[in-house]
Write an enzyme that holds these catalytic residues in place. Structure first.
Site, PDB file in Angstrom:
ATOM      1  N   CYS A 149       0.869  -1.167   0.000  1.00 38.36           N
ATOM      2  CA  CYS A 149       0.000   0.000   0.000  1.00 38.36           C
ATOM      3  C   CYS A 149       0.911   1.223   0.000  1.00 38.36           C
ATOM      4  O   CYS A 149       1.570   1.509   0.991  1.00 38.36           O
ATOM      5  CB  CYS A 149      -0.907   0.005   1.223  1.00 38.36           C
ATOM      6  SG  CYS A 149      -1.946   1.481   1.351  1.00 38.36           S
ATOM      7  N   GLU A 168      -3.681   0.999  -5.861  1.00 38.83           N
ATOM      8  CA  GLU A 168      -2.716  -0.001  -6.295  1.00 38.83           C
ATOM      9  C   GLU A 168      -2.539   0.138  -7.799  1.00 38.83           C
ATOM     10  O   GLU A 168      -3.434   0.633  -8.502  1.00 38.83           O
ATOM     11  CB  GLU A 168      -3.162  -1.426  -5.949  1.00 38.83           C
ATOM     12  CG  GLU A 168      -3.199  -1.748  -4.461  1.00 38.83           C
ATOM     13  CD  GLU A 168      -1.820  -1.797  -3.816  1.00 38.83           C
ATOM     14  OE1 GLU A 168      -0.818  -1.487  -4.496  1.00 38.83           O
ATOM     15  OE2 GLU A 168      -1.748  -2.147  -2.623  1.00 38.83           O
TER      16      GLU A 168
END
Length: 241
Positions: free
Chosen positions: A2, A113
């Protein structure tokens, strides 16, 4: 992993969402649609001032993204400590002390992402398409985090920093990226935030991937690639071609 996320909640809305009960933990927050490492972000921690209390008190503060271990010579190491793998967090020297005593919740509206598509003919590197992953019901995510204190001796002040725990992505999100953050459900907040020592297996058992079908993932503008871009347009789904 992340590496970017969005956090647009106000101090008041986070107090309500996480039932924060310390009157002195009101902090000024600005919406950030492109939260990046080294920035300051909201963090929920637990303190146990009264050992007889049934649960720790929850406090809201701001902290720097990218955990700086207490033994670090300078803060630059934090840029490499934005995520901690849940599989090894209890043993890694950079994280094990924080995992034992300084666990946190990292509020987020959603996270980004990048999907690496197969390279086209003539391309040396595959194109990367950013995706925004967010709860379908608009709720606030509670990402599992750890925090640490580091003394900046030049400025004679303490820096609070944090990292986000990750795990293998679920099948419905694994097509975007192989890793994803771990989350906590409300019933597990107190146990996770309690600074009292707990068994590693017990702590890891509190962490869960998002429930199947809870999160929505959609392609967004590549403008998010530049940390200087910051606005609601970064989380708008791309129109179908």
């Amino acid at each position: 992993m992340c590496g970017r996320y969005a956090t647009t909640q106000t101090s008041a809305s986070l107090h309500q969402a996480f039932e924060i009960d310390l009157a002195n933990s009101f902090v000024e927050l600005e919406a950030d649609f492109n939260m990046a490492p080294t920035k300051l972000a909201p963090l929920v921690i637990g303190r146990r001032e009264d050992e007889s209390a049934s649960a720790p008190q929850r406090e809201l503060l701001t902290a720097r993204w990218g955990l700086i271990p207490s033994w670090a010579k300078d803060p630059s190491i934090g840029s490499r400590m934005i995520n901690a793998r849940s599989e090894t967090v209890a043993e890694k020297p950079s994280f094990k002390k924080a995992f034992a005593r300084r666990r946190a919740l990292v509020p987020a509206d959603g996270y980004f992402e990048w999907y690496a598509s197969p390279p086209r003919e003539g391309e040396k590197k595959p194109a990367k398409q950013p995706f925004y992953i967010t709860p379908k019901d608009g709720s606030v995510l509670a990402m599992a985090g750890l925090y640490e204190f580091w003394k900046d001796r030049d400025a004679d002040e303490w820096v609070v920093s944090y990292t986000i725990l990750t795990t293998t992505a679920e099948d419905d999100l694994g097509h975007v990226h192989e890793r994803m953050p771990l989350f906590l459900e409300p019933e597990a907040y107190d146990e996770w935030l309690d600074p009292a020592p707990r068994a590693t297996d017990e702590l890891l058992g509190l962490l869960v991937p998002a429930a199947p079908g809870r999160l929505d993932a959609f392609a967004v503008s590549t403008a998010v690639n530049n940390v200087r871009n910051n606005g609601p347009e970064l989380i708008v789904p791309l129109a179908p071609e």
